[in-house]
Design a protein around this motif. Structure first.
Motif, PDB file in Angstrom:
ATOM      1  N   VAL A   1      -6.709   1.709  -7.096  1.00 37.62           N
ATOM      2  CA  VAL A   1      -6.747   3.088  -6.594  1.00 37.62           C
ATOM      3  C   VAL A   1      -7.598   3.103  -5.332  1.00 37.62           C
ATOM      4  O   VAL A   1      -8.792   2.810  -5.368  1.00 37.62           O
ATOM      5  N   ALA A   2      -6.971   3.430  -4.207  1.00 34.99           N
ATOM      6  CA  ALA A   2      -7.666   3.365  -2.918  1.00 34.99           C
ATOM      7  C   ALA A   2      -8.175   4.714  -2.441  1.00 34.99           C
ATOM      8  O   ALA A   2      -8.884   4.788  -1.437  1.00 34.99           O
ATOM      9  N   GLY A   3      -7.826   5.790  -3.135  1.00 36.33           N
ATOM     10  CA  GLY A   3      -8.222   7.126  -2.714  1.00 36.33           C
ATOM     11  C   GLY A   3      -7.395   8.148  -3.448  1.00 36.33           C
ATOM     12  O   GLY A   3      -6.908   7.897  -4.554  1.00 36.33           O
TER      13      GLY A   3
ATOM     14  N   PRO B   1      -3.050   7.896  -5.790  1.00 42.59           N
ATOM     15  CA  PRO B   1      -2.459   8.807  -6.768  1.00 42.59           C
ATOM     16  C   PRO B   1      -2.337  10.179  -6.125  1.00 42.59           C
ATOM     17  O   PRO B   1      -3.254  10.630  -5.422  1.00 42.59           O
ATOM     18  N   THR B   2      -1.208  10.831  -6.356  1.00 40.59           N
ATOM     19  CA  THR B   2      -0.904  12.063  -5.628  1.00 40.59           C
ATOM     20  C   THR B   2      -0.760  13.235  -6.593  1.00 40.59           C
ATOM     21  O   THR B   2       0.072  13.200  -7.499  1.00 40.59           O
ATOM     22  N   LEU B   3      -1.580  14.247  -6.376  1.00 44.58           N
ATOM     23  CA  LEU B   3      -1.492  15.469  -7.165  1.00 44.58           C
ATOM     24  C   LEU B   3      -0.623  16.453  -6.409  1.00 44.58           C
ATOM     25  O   LEU B   3      -0.963  16.855  -5.288  1.00 44.58           O
TER      26      LEU B   3
ATOM     27  N   MET C   1      -5.069   7.642 -13.314  1.00 46.19           N
ATOM     28  CA  MET C   1      -4.944   6.896 -12.068  1.00 46.19           C
ATOM     29  C   MET C   1      -4.787   5.408 -12.335  1.00 46.19           C
ATOM     30  O   MET C   1      -3.994   4.723 -11.682  1.00 46.19           O
ATOM     31  N   TYR C   2      -5.527   4.893 -13.327  1.00 50.69           N
ATOM     32  CA  TYR C   2      -5.380   3.478 -13.675  1.00 50.69           C
ATOM     33  C   TYR C   2      -3.990   3.199 -14.231  1.00 50.69           C
ATOM     34  O   TYR C   2      -3.383   2.171 -13.907  1.00 50.69           O
TER      35      TYR C   2
ATOM     36  N   ILE D   1       0.860  -1.186   0.000  1.00 46.19           N
ATOM     37  CA  ILE D   1       0.000   0.000   0.000  1.00 46.19           C
ATOM     38  C   ILE D   1       0.890   1.228   0.000  1.00 46.19           C
ATOM     39  O   ILE D   1       1.760   1.370   0.857  1.00 46.19           O
ATOM     40  N   ASP D   2       0.678   2.117  -0.951  1.00 43.05           N
ATOM     41  CA  ASP D   2       1.530   3.299  -1.112  1.00 43.05           C
ATOM     42  C   ASP D   2       0.674   4.556  -1.022  1.00 43.05           C
ATOM     43  O   ASP D   2      -0.196   4.792  -1.862  1.00 43.05           O
ATOM     44  N   ALA D   3       0.932   5.367  -0.003  1.00 40.36           N
ATOM     45  CA  ALA D   3       0.127   6.563   0.252  1.00 40.36           C
ATOM     46  C   ALA D   3       0.567   7.768  -0.560  1.00 40.36           C
ATOM     47  O   ALA D   3      -0.085   8.812  -0.502  1.00 40.36           O
ATOM     48  N   GLN D   4       1.656   7.639  -1.337  1.00 38.92           N
ATOM     49  CA  GLN D   4       2.174   8.818  -2.042  1.00 38.92           C
ATOM     50  C   GLN D   4       2.802   8.391  -3.361  1.00 38.92           C
ATOM     51  O   GLN D   4       3.959   8.006  -3.418  1.00 38.92           O
TER      52      GLN D   4
END
Length: 383
Positions: free
Chosen positions: A122-124, A95-97, A78-79, A57-60
């Motif tokens: 994509v979890a969020g 995905p990080t903007l 995102m995909y 799991i990658d938050a960034q």
């Protein structure tokens, strides 16, 4: 009932290893860990040794597979990013903007709802900006940075209800404690980062509900013996989670080992990649906000830099961070796996991910004994 049984590998359930056991999956979720010689009926998938774990799991994650989210803040981007990271074991990511215009931010918020519902990894969504401090801009554009306004709070709270998991990185200088409290009470994961704040200001935001610190040590006030800064406040506060970039470039391993030993609160440091578009791509450069970022090879992995030498995100994947943790940070394989699975799941409140216990999602990764990814599954389906 559609049942799958995965056998032939050691199973790491998020807490401990199981030998001579098999993982039983029913309808995309974990059923049980059964004895290898007493399996129920179902489709049997046999692995050749190695370790079966919850997926990473990658938050960034700014980009991957040749695409930056800022290039096109859409569900299709995102995909692409999720697909680019899946060969390296990541089955859920945000995905990080990075700092961008208001229109791009709104586009990303709208796209995230669709992307999460598609269940393709994509979890969020993570918004890293625009509420950052120009004094600690890193590779972000300072001219787009600004304080949080009340309308921003309303927009983010409304978006969170649609998306589910929303993380925002903000500088303590750009957000009030009251605003942090409102965002946190709505379930938004507030993280302090790109900030030149004092330790006292950081602690005020933590006490108001800020849950984490974005890429510890990077783009923030450092720890001095009389001015502990954001680094000192983050390490000292027992409730605060810290993402770390373990690529051999962003932080010296001595500093990371020190933080791992010193951090108050069990299991409060976790891996992030801060990856850019070149992960999962053969290209050696890309354009970020009109500036060329190039790949420089050398060290544990390549690094990404602007023309002035500023680090611009990373070129690392999650499996590589686990190898780095075991090799350079004195971590056991179990703890390194937790830092890529259980801990980020807890930080992001993804309650049914990050571990292999009954009822959890069957988001899985199989790695060899030398931590190379061979297979992944999302909700029990090969991915």
């Amino acid at each position: 009932m559609l049942r799958k049984i995965i056998a032939g590998a050691r199973i790491f359930d998020g807490e401990r290893f199981h030998d001579d056991r098999a993982l039983v999956i029913s309808d995309g979720r974990i059923d049980t860990i059964a004895a290898a010689n007493d399996l129920p009926d179902g489709e049997i998938i046999r692995l050749d040794g190695g370790v079966l774990s919850a997926g990473f799991i990658d938050a960034q994650v700014n980009g991957g597979g040749g695409r930056m989210l800022n290039d096109e803040p859409s569900a299709s981007s995102m995909y692409m990013i999720a697909d680019g990271h899946r060969p390296y074991g990541t089955t859920a990511l945000l995905p990080t903007l990075i700092t961008d215009t208001a229109d791009s931010t709104l586009m990303a918020l709208e796209a995230a709802k669709e992307a999460v519902e598609a269940n393709r990894g994509v979890a969020g969504l993570h918004l890293e900006g625009p509420h950052l401090a120009p004094a600690r801009k890193g590779a972000h554009l300072a001219e787009l940075m600004r304080p949080v306004e009340d309308k921003d709070v309303r927009t983010l709270i409304a978006a969170k209800q649609a998306i589910g998991t929303l993380m925002v990185t903000m500088a303590a200088e750009q957000v009030t404690s009251k605003q942090v409290h409102e965002l946190s009470e709505a379930g938004i994961v507030v993280s302090i980062g790109h900030s030149d704040c004092s330790s006292e200001a950081a602690e005020n935001r933590f006490d108001a509900g800020a849950r984490g610190v974005t890429h510890l040590f990077n783009a923030m006030s450092q720890m001095g013996h009389r001015a502990p800064g954001l680094v000192g406040a983050a390490i000292d506060h027992p409730a605060v989670w810290c993402g770390i970039i373990a690529d051999g470039h962003h932080v010296n391993p001595k500093a990371l080992r020190t933080a791992l030993r010193a951090k108050r609160g069990e299991g409060k440091l976790f891996f992030v990649t801060d990856a850019m578009s070149l992960v999962g791509s053969e290209r050696d450069e890309f354009v970020l906000n009109g500036r060329t970022v190039r790949r420089e090879k050398g060290g544990f992995c390549s690094k990404l830099v602007l023309s002035d030498g500023t680090l611009a995100g990373s070129d690392v994947d999650m499996a590589s961070t686990i190898r780095y943790g075991v090799t350079y940070l004195d971590l056991t394989l179990a703890e390194a796996l937790r830092m890529a699975t259980l801990y980020p799941a807890r930080f992001l409140r993804l309650e049914d991910r990050g571990r292999l216990t009954p009822g959890a999602r069957a988001d899985l990764v199989h790695i060899t004994d030398d931590i190379q990814v061979t297979r992944t599954w999302i909700s029990g389906k090969a991915a």
